[in-house]
Scaffold this motif. Structure first.
Motif, PDB file in Angstrom:
ATOM      1  N   PHE A 117       0.828  -1.189  -0.142  1.00 48.62           N
ATOM      2  CA  PHE A 117       0.131  -0.064  -0.003  1.00 48.62           C
ATOM      3  C   PHE A 117       0.773   1.255   0.036  1.00 48.62           C
ATOM      4  CE2 PHE A 117       0.411  -0.970   4.521  1.00 48.62           C
ATOM      5  CZ  PHE A 117       0.657   0.203   5.076  1.00 48.62           C
ATOM      6  N   GLY A 118       0.290   2.363  -0.704  1.00 43.13           N
ATOM      7  CA  GLY A 118       1.029   3.449  -0.810  1.00 43.13           C
ATOM      8  C   GLY A 118       0.556   4.170  -1.873  1.00 43.13           C
ATOM      9  N   ALA A 131      -1.026  -8.184  -4.406  1.00 41.97           N
ATOM     10  CA  ALA A 131      -2.106  -7.514  -3.802  1.00 41.97           C
ATOM     11  C   ALA A 131      -2.080  -6.157  -3.314  1.00 41.97           C
ATOM     12  CB  ALA A 131      -3.042  -8.348  -2.644  1.00 41.97           C
ATOM     13  N   TYR A 132      -2.966  -5.216  -3.708  1.00 43.81           N
ATOM     14  CA  TYR A 132      -3.060  -3.983  -3.345  1.00 43.81           C
ATOM     15  C   TYR A 132      -3.941  -3.642  -2.124  1.00 43.81           C
ATOM     16  CZ  TYR A 132      -3.453   1.038  -3.558  1.00 43.81           C
ATOM     17  OH  TYR A 132      -3.616   2.410  -3.222  1.00 43.81           O
ATOM     18  N   ASP A 148      -4.412  -8.476  -7.219  1.00 41.97           N
ATOM     19  CA  ASP A 148      -5.740  -8.352  -6.274  1.00 41.97           C
ATOM     20  C   ASP A 148      -5.852  -6.801  -5.478  1.00 41.97           C
ATOM     21  OD1 ASP A 148      -6.896  -9.162  -3.462  1.00 41.97           O
ATOM     22  OD2 ASP A 148      -7.405 -10.830  -4.755  1.00 41.97           O
ATOM     23  N   THR A 149      -7.336  -6.760  -5.623  1.00 42.25           N
ATOM     24  CA  THR A 149      -7.795  -5.586  -4.759  1.00 42.25           C
ATOM     25  C   THR A 149      -8.823  -5.747  -3.568  1.00 42.25           C
ATOM     26  OG1 THR A 149      -9.604  -5.183  -6.622  1.00 42.25           O
ATOM     27  CG2 THR A 149      -7.430  -4.094  -7.215  1.00 42.25           C
ATOM     28  N   THR A 150      -8.632  -7.046  -3.087  1.00 38.04           N
ATOM     29  CA  THR A 150      -9.435  -7.225  -2.031  1.00 38.04           C
ATOM     30  C   THR A 150      -9.424  -6.223  -0.917  1.00 38.04           C
ATOM     31  OG1 THR A 150      -9.335  -9.588  -2.413  1.00 38.04           O
ATOM     32  CG2 THR A 150     -10.121  -9.133  -0.371  1.00 38.04           C
ATOM     33  N   GLY A 151      -8.343  -5.723  -0.832  1.00 43.97           N
ATOM     34  CA  GLY A 151      -8.078  -4.872   0.474  1.00 43.97           C
ATOM     35  C   GLY A 151      -8.195  -3.283   0.071  1.00 43.97           C
ATOM     36  N   VAL A 187      -2.989  -8.296   4.954  1.00 43.26           N
ATOM     37  CA  VAL A 187      -1.340  -8.125   5.243  1.00 43.26           C
ATOM     38  C   VAL A 187      -0.990  -9.620   5.835  1.00 43.26           C
ATOM     39  CG1 VAL A 187      -0.024  -7.120   6.974  1.00 43.26           C
ATOM     40  CG2 VAL A 187      -1.765  -5.603   6.047  1.00 43.26           C
ATOM     41  N   GLU A 188      -1.720 -10.290   6.538  1.00 44.40           N
ATOM     42  CA  GLU A 188      -1.190 -11.312   7.175  1.00 44.40           C
ATOM     43  C   GLU A 188      -0.995 -12.681   6.226  1.00 44.40           C
ATOM     44  OE1 GLU A 188      -2.112 -10.730  11.717  1.00 44.40           O
ATOM     45  OE2 GLU A 188      -3.300 -11.968  10.803  1.00 44.40           O
ATOM     46  N   SER A 189      -1.880 -12.579   5.135  1.00 43.74           N
ATOM     47  CA  SER A 189      -1.850 -13.431   4.123  1.00 43.74           C
ATOM     48  C   SER A 189      -1.072 -13.256   3.144  1.00 43.74           C
ATOM     49  CB  SER A 189      -3.467 -13.365   3.291  1.00 43.74           C
ATOM     50  OG  SER A 189      -4.521 -13.977   4.367  1.00 43.74           O
ATOM     51  N   SER A 190      -0.061 -12.675   3.389  1.00 42.28           N
ATOM     52  CA  SER A 190       1.096 -12.319   2.151  1.00 42.28           C
ATOM     53  C   SER A 190       2.404 -12.538   2.782  1.00 42.28           C
ATOM     54  CB  SER A 190       0.947 -11.058   1.901  1.00 42.28           C
ATOM     55  OG  SER A 190       1.968 -10.490   0.886  1.00 42.28           O
ATOM     56  N   SER A 191       3.333 -13.256   1.870  1.00 42.69           N
ATOM     57  CA  SER A 191       5.038 -13.358   2.581  1.00 42.69           C
ATOM     58  C   SER A 191       5.586 -12.365   2.678  1.00 42.69           C
ATOM     59  CB  SER A 191       5.520 -14.351   1.260  1.00 42.69           C
ATOM     60  OG  SER A 191       5.015 -15.586   1.220  1.00 42.69           O
TER      61      SER A 191
END
Length: 308
Positions: free
Chosen positions: A9-10, A58-59, A82-85, A130-134
């Motif tokens: 994110f940013g 993902a973003y 991915d834009t779920t967030g 956030v927690e679902s990403s490496s």
């Protein structure tokens, strides 16, 4: 297993990019040689680079309901980011960049318009994403949310990567939470009062004890780590436009880290991908696929972890 390889994110922008015959004098008119509109930004473009190179990206960020917001989402969906967030904010529009390219050198001048309304607040973060990403990928734009997200990422055993492009309020709270810091010469000048990439990279590493680097455009990049320090030269190509080259370098660097490659191979690969981008107009149009990057390196007699 993590659902995503990298989430970021940013800053995400819509860029309007034009090629000039020459820089115009004040109060004159000039027809552009070429013009494109495409997505950009210090987080948007690295995520697209990651996706093109084969990662699941993902973003997280604010988005509105206007034409620029729709263009941002369309670009991400086309690139399979991915834009779920994403957080929908009525009336919000992402920053817009006006980029003028000098055809003689490929250098660019960037003007941008936006407001602080695009700052993502900590309460808007999607912790599950956030927690679902490496890896968590950050820029220096949203320090409050960055501190919270980095805490979640570390608690879940994830890595945090930052593109330190500028010295912003709150950046001092974010840097100690990062596992990889890649900074620009502009950042080095403002942070240390010295733009020498080698000295700045060594100082960053001495202060934070993690993998640190400073990019210097066509001069290459300098990396400093707990085990070694080295210079990575840039690859020579026929430059059309340097817009987004640093962002693409960061995305490719993040990919190499996630693949567990040796650092020298990561820096070499990232430099190659960034150079390939410069052969086309805009920050994203020239980003290669993984196989294309491997072929580029093979043509130049380079061997490394990418061959495996």
């Amino acid at each position: 297993m993590p659902r995503f390889d990298v989430v970021g994110f940013g800053i995400v922008t819509i860029d309007h990019i034009g090629v000039l015959d020459h820089y115009p004098a004040e109060d004159t008119k000039q027809r552009l040689r070429m013009y494109v509109q495409q997505g950009g930004g210090t987080v948007g473009t690295p995520l697209v680079a990651c996706a093109r190179l084969g990662l699941n990206a993902a973003y997280i960020g604010r988005i509105g309901d206007g034409p620029s917001s729709r263009a941002v989402l369309d670009d991400f969906r086309r690139e399979r980011v991915d834009t779920t967030g994403v957080v929908s904010v009525e009336g919000y529009e992402p920053p817009v960049g006006l980029i003028l390219v000098n055809p003689a050198t490929g250098s660019r001048t960037i003007c941008w318009y936006g407001s602080d309304s695009d700052i993502l607040q900590p309460e808007e973060l999607n912790r599950d994403v956030v927690e679902s990403s490496s890896m968590l990928y950050l820029d220096a734009r949203e320090p409050l949310a960055s501190v919270v997200a980095a805490g979640w990422a570390h608690a879940a055993g994830r890595k945090v990567f930052i593109d330190a492009d500028n010295v912003t309020e709150g950046i001092a709270d974010v840097l100690p939470l990062c596992d990889t810091i890649i900074a620009s010469q502009n950042f080095a000048l403002k942070y240390f009062g010295n733009s020498d990439p080698e000295r700045a990279a060594r100082k960053l590493h001495k202060r934070f004890g993690v993998v640190c680097g400073v990019t210097a455009g066509s001069a290459g990049s300098f990396l400093a780590t707990p085990g070694e320090s080295f210079w990575q030269p840039a690859f020579e190509v026929d430059v059309v436009d340097t817009t987004g080259a640093g962002d693409v370098y960061h995305g490719a660097f993040a990919m190499g880290l996630l693949r567990g490659w040796p650092l020298r191979d990561i820096a070499c690969f990232a430099s190659a991908v960034a150079a390939m981008k410069c052969r086309e107009l805009g920050g994203r149009s020239g980003i290669p696929r993984f196989a294309e990057a491997c072929a580029f390196l093979k043509e130049r007699g380079m061997h490394g972890a990418w061959e495996n």
